[in-house]
Every structure is written in structure tokens, then in C-alpha cells.
Write a protein that holds these residues in place. Structure first.
Motif, PDB file in Angstrom:
ATOM      1  N   UNK A  42       0.833  -1.194   0.000  1.00  0.00           N
ATOM      2  CA  UNK A  42       0.000   0.000   0.000  1.00  0.00           C
ATOM      3  C   UNK A  42       0.874   1.253   0.000  1.00  0.00           C
ATOM      4  N   UNK A  43       0.476   2.206  -0.795  1.00  0.00           N
ATOM      5  CA  UNK A  43       1.141   3.510  -0.848  1.00  0.00           C
ATOM      6  C   UNK A  43       0.065   4.582  -0.749  1.00  0.00           C
ATOM      7  N   UNK A  44       0.481   5.836  -0.556  1.00  0.00           N
ATOM      8  CA  UNK A  44      -0.523   6.887  -0.361  1.00  0.00           C
ATOM      9  C   UNK A  44      -0.773   7.753  -1.586  1.00  0.00           C
ATOM     10  N   UNK A  45      -0.196   7.384  -2.742  1.00  0.00           N
ATOM     11  CA  UNK A  45      -0.482   8.155  -3.953  1.00  0.00           C
ATOM     12  C   UNK A  45      -0.289   7.280  -5.189  1.00  0.00           C
ATOM     13  N   UNK A  46      -1.026   7.652  -6.236  1.00  0.00           N
ATOM     14  CA  UNK A  46      -0.869   6.932  -7.497  1.00  0.00           C
ATOM     15  C   UNK A  46       0.545   7.125  -8.033  1.00  0.00           C
ATOM     16  N   UNK A  47       1.121   8.287  -7.787  1.00  0.00           N
ATOM     17  CA  UNK A  47       2.491   8.555  -8.229  1.00  0.00           C
ATOM     18  C   UNK A  47       3.458   7.522  -7.656  1.00  0.00           C
ATOM     19  N   UNK A  48       3.354   7.217  -6.362  1.00  0.00           N
ATOM     20  CA  UNK A  48       4.255   6.234  -5.748  1.00  0.00           C
ATOM     21  C   UNK A  48       4.005   4.837  -6.298  1.00  0.00           C
ATOM     22  N   UNK A  49       2.747   4.512  -6.579  1.00  0.00           N
ATOM     23  CA  UNK A  49       2.417   3.213  -7.193  1.00  0.00           C
ATOM     24  C   UNK A  49       3.120   3.096  -8.543  1.00  0.00           C
ATOM     25  N   UNK A  50       2.989   4.113  -9.369  1.00  0.00           N
ATOM     26  CA  UNK A  50       3.593   4.112 -10.702  1.00  0.00           C
ATOM     27  C   UNK A  50       5.117   4.151 -10.612  1.00  0.00           C
ATOM     28  N   UNK A  51       5.654   4.914  -9.675  1.00  0.00           N
ATOM     29  CA  UNK A  51       7.098   5.019  -9.499  1.00  0.00           C
ATOM     30  C   UNK A  51       7.708   3.657  -9.154  1.00  0.00           C
ATOM     31  N   UNK A  52       7.073   2.930  -8.250  1.00  0.00           N
ATOM     32  CA  UNK A  52       7.564   1.596  -7.883  1.00  0.00           C
ATOM     33  C   UNK A  52       7.625   0.694  -9.111  1.00  0.00           C
ATOM     34  N   UNK A  53       6.572   0.705  -9.892  1.00  0.00           N
ATOM     35  CA  UNK A  53       6.514  -0.126 -11.096  1.00  0.00           C
ATOM     36  C   UNK A  53       7.617   0.251 -12.080  1.00  0.00           C
ATOM     37  N   UNK A  54       7.771   1.526 -12.332  1.00  0.00           N
ATOM     38  CA  UNK A  54       8.750   1.968 -13.326  1.00  0.00           C
ATOM     39  C   UNK A  54      10.192   1.755 -12.858  1.00  0.00           C
ATOM     40  N   UNK A  55      10.460   1.926 -11.569  1.00  0.00           N
ATOM     41  CA  UNK A  55      11.801   1.648 -11.050  1.00  0.00           C
ATOM     42  C   UNK A  55      12.177   0.195 -11.269  1.00  0.00           C
ATOM     43  N   UNK A  56      11.241  -0.695 -10.958  1.00  0.00           N
ATOM     44  CA  UNK A  56      11.511  -2.127 -11.128  1.00  0.00           C
ATOM     45  C   UNK A  56      11.677  -2.459 -12.607  1.00  0.00           C
ATOM     46  N   UNK A  57      10.783  -1.966 -13.447  1.00  0.00           N
ATOM     47  CA  UNK A  57      10.888  -2.248 -14.886  1.00  0.00           C
ATOM     48  C   UNK A  57      12.214  -1.761 -15.464  1.00  0.00           C
ATOM     49  N   UNK A  58      12.654  -0.588 -15.034  1.00  0.00           N
ATOM     50  CA  UNK A  58      13.879   0.004 -15.557  1.00  0.00           C
ATOM     51  C   UNK A  58      15.103  -0.848 -15.209  1.00  0.00           C
ATOM     52  N   UNK A  59      15.097  -1.466 -14.034  1.00  0.00           N
ATOM     53  CA  UNK A  59      16.256  -2.230 -13.583  1.00  0.00           C
ATOM     54  C   UNK A  59      16.165  -3.727 -13.879  1.00  0.00           C
ATOM     55  N   UNK A  60      15.029  -4.191 -14.382  1.00  0.00           N
ATOM     56  CA  UNK A  60      14.849  -5.630 -14.561  1.00  0.00           C
ATOM     57  C   UNK A  60      14.994  -6.094 -16.009  1.00  0.00           C
TER      58      UNK A  60
END
Length: 86
Positions: A42-60
Motif C-alpha cells: 500500500x502507498x498513499x499516492x498513485x504517483x508512488x504506485x507508478x514510481x515503484x513499477x517503473x523503477x523495477x521495470x527500468x532495472x529488470x
């Protein structure tokens, strides 16, 4: 062999999120389903949800990321969470 690689992917994804300056991202759960990295928590903003996804995608490097992170807009943020503002 594939199972070992997937575990490494999940561990790498958790390490990427663990280096974030955003506490919510560090607290997320990382798992796997059928060759995909799965993000939960759980996060408190859609931005953090999207940021988590993009960080992982970028490094994977091409691994599919399933984003099951919930956004809880009603979470009560304490003053201590905003220390960096002062």
C-alpha cells in the motif's frame, strides 16, 4: 533453473525498491507469478504506485511487472512523515 532466476529477479526488484528514499516503496512486498515480478502493498499516492513499477521495470531488463499495489488516499500522515519539509 528458471525458478532460481525468478527468485533472483524478485530479490533484485526488492533491492531496487529498498534503495528508494520513499519509505512506502521500501516497505512493498515483491513476489513472483509465472515468470513475472509482482508488487504488493500500500502507498498513499498513485504517483508512488507508478514510481515503484517503473523503477523495477527500468532495472529488470524486460521482465514483466504486475502491479497489485493499493493506493490508500485516506491514510493519515503524521507530522513525523513530513520532517523533510522543514
Amino acid at each position: 533453473m528458471a525458478q532460481i532466476l525468478l527468485k533472483n529477479f524478485a530479490a533484485r526488484a526488492k533491492a531496487v525498491l529498498g534503495r528508494s528514499r520513499i519509505f512506502d516503496l521500501r516497505a512493498l512486498e515483491v513476489g513472483q507469478i509465472d515468470g513475472c515480478v509482482v508488487l504488493r502493498g500500500s502507498v498513499d499516492s498513485f504517483y508512488h504506485k507508478q514510481l515503484a513499477q517503473e523503477l523495477v521495470k527500468m532495472h529488470m531488463g524486460g521482465v514483466e511487472v504486475i502491479n497489485e499495489i493499493d493506493v490508500d488516499y485516506s491514510r493519515d500522515r503524521s507530522v513525523d512523515d513530513c520532517d523533510w519539509l522543514w
